[in-house]
Design an enzyme around this catalytic site. Structure first.
Site, mmCIF file in Angstrom:
data_model
loop_
_atom_site.group_PDB
_atom_site.id
_atom_site.type_symbol
_atom_site.label_atom_id
_atom_site.label_comp_id
_atom_site.label_asym_id
_atom_site.label_seq_id
_atom_site.Cartn_x
_atom_site.Cartn_y
_atom_site.Cartn_z
ATOM 1 N N GLY A 75 4.496 29.782 25.909
ATOM 2 C CA GLY A 75 5.462 30.481 25.087
ATOM 3 C C GLY A 75 4.881 31.095 23.844
ATOM 4 N N LYS A 76 5.761 31.430 22.907
ATOM 5 C CA LYS A 76 5.371 32.171 21.720
ATOM 6 C C LYS A 76 5.699 31.389 20.454
ATOM 7 C CE LYS A 76 5.089 36.742 23.701
ATOM 8 N NZ LYS A 76 5.094 38.170 23.295
ATOM 9 N N ILE A 77 5.962 32.113 19.371
ATOM 10 C CA ILE A 77 6.138 31.463 18.076
ATOM 11 C C ILE A 77 7.574 31.005 17.875
ATOM 12 C CG2 ILE A 77 6.648 33.623 16.850
ATOM 13 C CD1 ILE A 77 4.927 32.456 14.503
ATOM 14 N N THR A 78 7.734 29.860 17.206
ATOM 15 C CA THR A 78 9.049 29.370 16.845
ATOM 16 C C THR A 78 8.948 28.596 15.544
ATOM 17 O OG1 THR A 78 11.041 28.293 17.711
ATOM 18 C CG2 THR A 78 8.935 27.175 18.105
ATOM 19 N N HIS A 80 10.246 24.893 13.509
ATOM 20 C CA HIS A 80 10.848 23.565 13.552
ATOM 21 C C HIS A 80 11.154 23.129 12.131
ATOM 22 C CE1 HIS A 80 9.859 23.316 17.732
ATOM 23 N NE2 HIS A 80 8.556 23.242 17.532
ATOM 24 N N ALA A 184 15.276 26.033 22.224
ATOM 25 C CA ALA A 184 14.037 26.597 22.763
ATOM 26 C C ALA A 184 13.292 25.530 23.546
ATOM 27 C CB ALA A 184 13.151 27.124 21.635
ATOM 28 N N GLY A 186 9.386 24.794 25.352
ATOM 29 C CA GLY A 186 8.005 25.177 25.595
ATOM 30 C C GLY A 186 7.209 23.941 25.969
ATOM 31 N N GLY A 197 8.137 20.120 24.609
ATOM 32 C CA GLY A 197 9.485 19.946 25.138
ATOM 33 C C GLY A 197 10.486 20.921 24.583
ATOM 34 N N CYS A 215 10.232 33.430 19.448
ATOM 35 C CA CYS A 215 9.923 33.459 20.874
ATOM 36 C C CYS A 215 9.540 34.859 21.349
ATOM 37 C CB CYS A 215 11.080 32.910 21.701
ATOM 38 S SG CYS A 215 11.571 31.241 21.212
#
Length: 272
Positions: A75-78, A80, A184, A186, A197, A215
């Site tokens: 996946g990409k950027i997220t 938290h 999300a 990943g 997760g 994402c």
């Protein structure tokens, strides 16, 4: 499948630093591979942090140079942070490993969780995670006084919503009545054991997402259980509900390996 063990690693004021949690994942992953621990799901909150999966491009990162932790999930950027329940199911899967089926099971558990709080969610084709669907395009309010037919996010490859005001911000997708991601997902699978997760937005400050392209998706946004219900919902309320549905879905899953008629695809992961 054997019984799923839950470990509440740290919530609220005891939120766990991302690097510390990542190291804990590695330790549990190694133990699960050696069969010295059962399938285990770590549940926690993180202090604010941006993490980038393997497919993240430079153009999707914060424009101001805010630090980003590069991780080995797909996946990409997220983002938290506080108000977001993060779960890291570390589980041994049968070979040949079916990554997509694992992602779908996590989505099922989160869709059921949202439903208990009165939020209807679904999957979106080609985009992993759990989504609240927006209105049909023709019924959405115009952006910046322009008809949606001319939405620059859809027609201008160089358009960057982060530079063009709050009407394009991911955190305002609910006001625009667009599709918006509630959770999300990943993951990574190594030696047949899962890592990383899901991240379920319960009551976070979603403006943190406005500094990135979440994402890698420019034409949708993010939401939370609290926003969708119009009332404060806490991580503490959601935690036992998530555990219940993860246990039900993951412990009763049919993990028979899929039929193999072609070379197995790379087992990297799913999108954030």
């Amino acid at each position: 499948m054997s019984e799923l063990r839950f470990v509440r690693l740290g919530l609220g004021e005891e939120a766990v630093d991302y690097q510390e949690a990542w190291q804990k994942q590695r330790e549990v992953h190694a133990a699960r591979f050696e069969d010295t621990v059962p399938d285990t799901c770590l549940l926690l909150e993180h202090p604010p942090v941006y993490t980038a999966g393997r497919r993240t491009t430079q153009a999707e990162r914060p424009l101001d140079g805010t630090p980003v932790v590069d991780v080995d999930r797909g996946g990409k950027i997220t983002w938290h942070g506080p108000g977001q329940l993060v779960g890291y199911p570390i589980m041994k899967l049968p070979r040949p490993v079916d990554v997509v089926a694992h992602v779908r099971r996590l989505e099922d558990a989160l869709i059921r969780t949202a439903a208990e709080f009165g939020v209807e969610t679904t999957r979106v084709e080609g985009r992993s995670g759990v989504w609240v669907l927006g209105d049909p395009v023709a019924e959405r309010p115009a952006l910046g006084g322009l008809a949606l037919d001319f939405d620059p996010r859809l027609h201008d490859e160089e358009f960057d919503p982060r530079l063009n005001g709050p009407e394009y911000a991911p955190s305002n997708a609910g006001q625009r009545r667009e599709d918006r991601k509630l959770a999300a997902i990943g993951i990574r699978v190594a030696k047949g054991v899962t890592m990383h997760g899901f991240a379920l937005n319960v009551n976070p400050d979603n403006t943190w997402f406005d500094r990135i392209v979440p994402c890698g998706i420019r034409d949708a946004g993010v939401t939370s259980l609290s926003y969708e219900r119009g009332r404060e919902i806490t991580v503490g309320e959601v935690l036992p509900v998530v555990e219940k549905h993860l246990r039900d879905v993951l412990e009763h899953a049919d993990l028979a390996p899929r039929a193999v008629g072609a070379p197995e695809p790379p087992r990297a992961a799913a999108t954030a």
